[in-house]
Scaffold this motif. Structure first.
Motif, PDB file in Angstrom:
ATOM      1  N   VAL A 168       7.019 -32.261   2.790  1.00 48.03           N
ATOM      2  CA  VAL A 168       8.809 -32.588   2.358  1.00 48.03           C
ATOM      3  C   VAL A 168       9.719 -31.674   2.902  1.00 48.03           C
ATOM      4  CG1 VAL A 168       8.682 -34.275   0.142  1.00 48.03           C
ATOM      5  CG2 VAL A 168       7.969 -32.275  -0.274  1.00 48.03           C
ATOM      6  N   GLY A 169       9.642 -30.936   3.304  1.00 47.46           N
ATOM      7  CA  GLY A 169      10.111 -29.666   3.434  1.00 47.46           C
ATOM      8  C   GLY A 169      10.389 -28.725   2.805  1.00 47.46           C
ATOM      9  N   ASP A 170      12.007 -28.064   2.428  1.00 56.59           N
ATOM     10  CA  ASP A 170      12.106 -27.519   1.794  1.00 56.59           C
ATOM     11  C   ASP A 170      12.185 -28.128   0.086  1.00 56.59           C
ATOM     12  OD1 ASP A 170      14.136 -29.355   1.971  1.00 56.59           O
ATOM     13  OD2 ASP A 170      15.646 -27.452   2.074  1.00 56.59           O
ATOM     14  N   VAL A 176      11.211 -12.732 -12.969  1.00 60.29           N
ATOM     15  CA  VAL A 176      11.671 -13.586 -12.392  1.00 60.29           C
ATOM     16  C   VAL A 176      10.960 -14.391 -11.818  1.00 60.29           C
ATOM     17  CG1 VAL A 176      12.729 -14.390 -10.317  1.00 60.29           C
ATOM     18  CG2 VAL A 176      14.068 -12.118 -11.799  1.00 60.29           C
ATOM     19  N   TYR A 177      10.744 -15.334 -12.002  1.00 63.29           N
ATOM     20  CA  TYR A 177       9.592 -16.302 -11.707  1.00 63.29           C
ATOM     21  C   TYR A 177      10.597 -17.208 -10.347  1.00 63.29           C
ATOM     22  CZ  TYR A 177       7.261 -15.419 -15.492  1.00 63.29           C
ATOM     23  OH  TYR A 177       6.664 -14.329 -16.989  1.00 63.29           O
ATOM     24  N   ASP A 178       9.630 -18.125  -9.323  1.00 60.94           N
ATOM     25  CA  ASP A 178       9.019 -19.007  -8.202  1.00 60.94           C
ATOM     26  C   ASP A 178       8.427 -19.974  -9.025  1.00 60.94           C
ATOM     27  OD1 ASP A 178      11.473 -17.602  -7.485  1.00 60.94           O
ATOM     28  OD2 ASP A 178       9.694 -16.367  -5.894  1.00 60.94           O
ATOM     29  N   LEU A 179       9.282 -21.130  -8.450  1.00 60.63           N
ATOM     30  CA  LEU A 179       8.087 -22.456  -8.698  1.00 60.63           C
ATOM     31  C   LEU A 179       7.239 -22.882  -7.546  1.00 60.63           C
ATOM     32  CD1 LEU A 179       8.403 -24.671 -10.500  1.00 60.63           C
ATOM     33  CD2 LEU A 179       9.944 -26.159  -8.906  1.00 60.63           C
ATOM     34  N   PHE A 180       5.962 -23.075  -7.608  1.00 63.19           N
ATOM     35  CA  PHE A 180       4.971 -23.155  -6.835  1.00 63.19           C
ATOM     36  C   PHE A 180       3.960 -25.206  -7.329  1.00 63.19           C
ATOM     37  CE2 PHE A 180       2.709 -21.388 -10.261  1.00 63.19           C
ATOM     38  CZ  PHE A 180       1.047 -22.197 -10.170  1.00 63.19           C
ATOM     39  N   GLY A 181       4.473 -25.393  -8.429  1.00 62.45           N
ATOM     40  CA  GLY A 181       3.890 -26.951  -8.926  1.00 62.45           C
ATOM     41  C   GLY A 181       5.158 -27.725  -9.433  1.00 62.45           C
ATOM     42  N   VAL A 182       4.686 -29.194  -9.675  1.00 61.72           N
ATOM     43  CA  VAL A 182       5.127 -29.589 -10.208  1.00 61.72           C
ATOM     44  C   VAL A 182       4.295 -30.883 -10.471  1.00 61.72           C
ATOM     45  CG1 VAL A 182       7.186 -31.605 -11.473  1.00 61.72           C
ATOM     46  CG2 VAL A 182       7.861 -29.791  -9.929  1.00 61.72           C
ATOM     47  N   THR A 183       4.698 -31.418 -11.868  1.00 56.49           N
ATOM     48  CA  THR A 183       3.881 -32.804 -11.718  1.00 56.49           C
ATOM     49  C   THR A 183       4.603 -33.551 -12.447  1.00 56.49           C
ATOM     50  OG1 THR A 183       1.178 -31.509 -12.415  1.00 56.49           O
ATOM     51  CG2 THR A 183       1.829 -34.045 -13.379  1.00 56.49           C
ATOM     52  N   SER A 234       5.687 -19.528   0.151  1.00 52.68           N
ATOM     53  CA  SER A 234       5.991 -20.463   1.221  1.00 52.68           C
ATOM     54  C   SER A 234       7.397 -21.091   0.978  1.00 52.68           C
ATOM     55  CB  SER A 234       4.706 -21.699   2.119  1.00 52.68           C
ATOM     56  OG  SER A 234       5.227 -22.275   2.426  1.00 52.68           O
ATOM     57  N   ASN A 235       7.897 -22.126   2.182  1.00 50.38           N
ATOM     58  CA  ASN A 235       8.647 -22.747   2.053  1.00 50.38           C
ATOM     59  C   ASN A 235       8.893 -24.302   2.000  1.00 50.38           C
ATOM     60  OD1 ASN A 235      11.077 -20.521   1.803  1.00 50.38           O
ATOM     61  ND2 ASN A 235      11.426 -19.632   3.350  1.00 50.38           N
ATOM     62  N   ASP A 236       7.598 -24.401   2.691  1.00 48.59           N
ATOM     63  CA  ASP A 236       7.238 -25.838   3.071  1.00 48.59           C
ATOM     64  C   ASP A 236       6.585 -26.428   1.351  1.00 48.59           C
ATOM     65  OD1 ASP A 236       8.589 -25.717   5.321  1.00 48.59           O
ATOM     66  OD2 ASP A 236       6.659 -25.255   6.021  1.00 48.59           O
ATOM     67  N   TRP A 237       6.966 -27.293   1.159  1.00 43.55           N
ATOM     68  CA  TRP A 237       6.754 -28.717   0.378  1.00 43.55           C
ATOM     69  C   TRP A 237       5.410 -29.422   0.681  1.00 43.55           C
ATOM     70  CZ3 TRP A 237       6.309 -27.277  -5.428  1.00 43.55           C
ATOM     71  CH2 TRP A 237       7.560 -25.963  -5.485  1.00 43.55           C
ATOM     72  N   ALA A 238       4.657 -29.406  -0.468  1.00 39.30           N
ATOM     73  CA  ALA A 238       4.029 -31.302   0.256  1.00 39.30           C
ATOM     74  C   ALA A 238       4.059 -32.311  -1.085  1.00 39.30           C
ATOM     75  CB  ALA A 238       2.275 -30.897   0.376  1.00 39.30           C
ATOM     76  N   LEU A 239       4.206 -32.872  -0.892  1.00 39.20           N
ATOM     77  CA  LEU A 239       3.774 -34.265  -1.701  1.00 39.20           C
ATOM     78  C   LEU A 239       2.369 -34.975  -2.336  1.00 39.20           C
ATOM     79  CD1 LEU A 239       4.315 -36.555  -3.777  1.00 39.20           C
ATOM     80  CD2 LEU A 239       5.962 -37.764  -2.241  1.00 39.20           C
ATOM     81  N   PHE A 240       1.422 -35.010  -3.134  1.00 36.54           N
ATOM     82  CA  PHE A 240       0.448 -35.404  -3.513  1.00 36.54           C
ATOM     83  C   PHE A 240       0.877 -36.667  -4.038  1.00 36.54           C
ATOM     84  CE2 PHE A 240      -0.056 -30.940  -2.632  1.00 36.54           C
ATOM     85  CZ  PHE A 240      -0.890 -30.685  -1.741  1.00 36.54           C
ATOM     86  N   ASP A 241      -0.112 -37.868  -2.919  1.00 40.31           N
ATOM     87  CA  ASP A 241       0.249 -39.048  -3.717  1.00 40.31           C
ATOM     88  C   ASP A 241      -0.443 -40.068  -4.054  1.00 40.31           C
ATOM     89  OD1 ASP A 241       1.013 -41.316  -5.442  1.00 40.31           O
ATOM     90  OD2 ASP A 241       2.376 -41.638  -3.864  1.00 40.31           O
ATOM     91  N   ASP A 242      -1.722 -39.732  -4.382  1.00 42.69           N
ATOM     92  CA  ASP A 242      -3.439 -40.544  -5.094  1.00 42.69           C
ATOM     93  C   ASP A 242      -3.818 -39.835  -3.882  1.00 42.69           C
ATOM     94  OD1 ASP A 242      -3.163 -42.039  -6.906  1.00 42.69           O
ATOM     95  OD2 ASP A 242      -2.758 -43.382  -5.857  1.00 42.69           O
ATOM     96  N   ALA A 243      -4.371 -40.468  -2.120  1.00 46.59           N
ATOM     97  CA  ALA A 243      -5.136 -39.739  -0.832  1.00 46.59           C
ATOM     98  C   ALA A 243      -3.526 -39.644  -0.250  1.00 46.59           C
ATOM     99  CB  ALA A 243      -5.964 -40.757  -0.616  1.00 46.59           C
ATOM    100  N   ASP A 282      -0.015 -16.882  -1.970  1.00 47.02           N
ATOM    101  CA  ASP A 282      -0.090 -15.691  -1.793  1.00 47.02           C
ATOM    102  C   ASP A 282       0.205 -13.810  -2.669  1.00 47.02           C
ATOM    103  OD1 ASP A 282       0.885 -14.989   0.384  1.00 47.02           O
ATOM    104  OD2 ASP A 282      -0.655 -16.245   1.737  1.00 47.02           O
ATOM    105  N   GLU A 283      -0.586 -12.862  -2.907  1.00 44.48           N
ATOM    106  CA  GLU A 283       0.116 -11.426  -3.121  1.00 44.48           C
ATOM    107  C   GLU A 283       1.108 -11.268  -1.857  1.00 44.48           C
ATOM    108  OE1 GLU A 283      -3.793 -10.673  -0.236  1.00 44.48           O
ATOM    109  OE2 GLU A 283      -2.799 -12.356  -1.822  1.00 44.48           O
ATOM    110  N   ASN A 284       1.916 -12.000  -1.058  1.00 48.02           N
ATOM    111  CA  ASN A 284       2.981 -11.604   0.160  1.00 48.02           C
ATOM    112  C   ASN A 284       3.706 -12.525   0.152  1.00 48.02           C
ATOM    113  OD1 ASN A 284       1.178  -9.728   1.399  1.00 48.02           O
ATOM    114  ND2 ASN A 284      -0.129 -11.879   2.988  1.00 48.02           N
ATOM    115  N   GLY A 285       3.684 -13.561  -1.057  1.00 45.99           N
ATOM    116  CA  GLY A 285       4.702 -13.993  -1.030  1.00 45.99           C
ATOM    117  C   GLY A 285       4.724 -15.809  -1.266  1.00 45.99           C
TER     118      GLY A 285
END
Length: 210
Positions: free
Chosen positions: A182-184, A137-144, A168-177, A163-166
């Motif tokens: 972006v919340g959940d 079973v896998y959980d997503l942690f990144g998308v390009t 996070s439910n909070d996502w971030a959007l990386f767009d250049d600088a 990390d080894e504890n699990g």
């Protein structure tokens, strides 16, 4: 003249859909009309592992009959890694100078991707990496993401901490600088949603490392 307003009939517009200058406009038009269709990530894996008969341009040499034959080809996933990287086919080969961008929406889970049903070793009696004690079973942690066409465009990324504890439910959007939360990752009114036609590369982490 303060402004110029043009009105186009959709049927007349579609007659010129192969014109390069209208590609982006047509894509936005179809999305606005709700005509886009999608496919699930599970369906992609099912298609990837489905037996396929080779065509006459890719025949296989049989050492028994000493002839080139249209053999059956099967792709299988045998062992699953702790970090699973999935590249979606976003560019379709047309000819040597042209590859078209594929904007099909692939619906992928943010959490709980079960890969055991797609792993061949899980369906055999042999020693397997997929065991009851180590769920696949896998959980997503990144998308390009990719926007634009082949040869030029713009990349962004979504990511969340783990990390080894699990996870996070909070996502971030990386767009250049620019980096912002972006919340959940579910998005609001179609904006900042992680699951979108722009998704190009998916990064999954196995919940339990083996």
């Amino acid at each position: 003249v303060d402004s110029v307003r043009a009105v186009f009939h959709k049927d007349s517009l579609f007659r010129f859909e192969n014109h390069a200058s209208l590609t982006d406009a047509l894509q936005k038009f179809r999305q606005a009309q709700g005509n886009t269709t999608g496919v699930t990530l599970d369906k992609c894996f099912e298609t990837f592992t489905k037996p396929e008969r080779l065509d006459e341009h890719n025949m296989w040499y049989c050492s028994q009959c000493k002839e080139h034959v249209r053999a059956m080809k099967t792709m299988q996933l045998w062992r699953l890694p702790n970090v699973l990287v999935i590249t979606l086919k976003r560019f379709e080969f047309k000819h040597m100078l042209r590859r078209d961008k594929l904007d099909t929406l692939v619906d992928f889970p943010l959490d709980g991707l079960d890969m055991s049903k797609h792993c061949a070793s899980a369906r055999t009696n042999r020693d397997s990496f997929v065991q009851d004690s180590v769920p696949a079973v896998y959980d997503l942690f990144g998308v390009t993401n990719h926007y634009g066409r082949m040869g030029f465009g713009h990349y962004t990324a979504f990511a969340r901490r783990w990390d080894e504890n699990g996870m996070s439910n909070d996502w971030a959007l990386f767009d250049d600088a620019s980096v912002h939360s972006v919340g959940d990752g579910r998005g609001v009114n179609g904006r900042n949603g992680i699951v979108s036609p722009a998704a190009y590369i998916l990064f999954y982490r196995r919940r339990t490392f083996h």
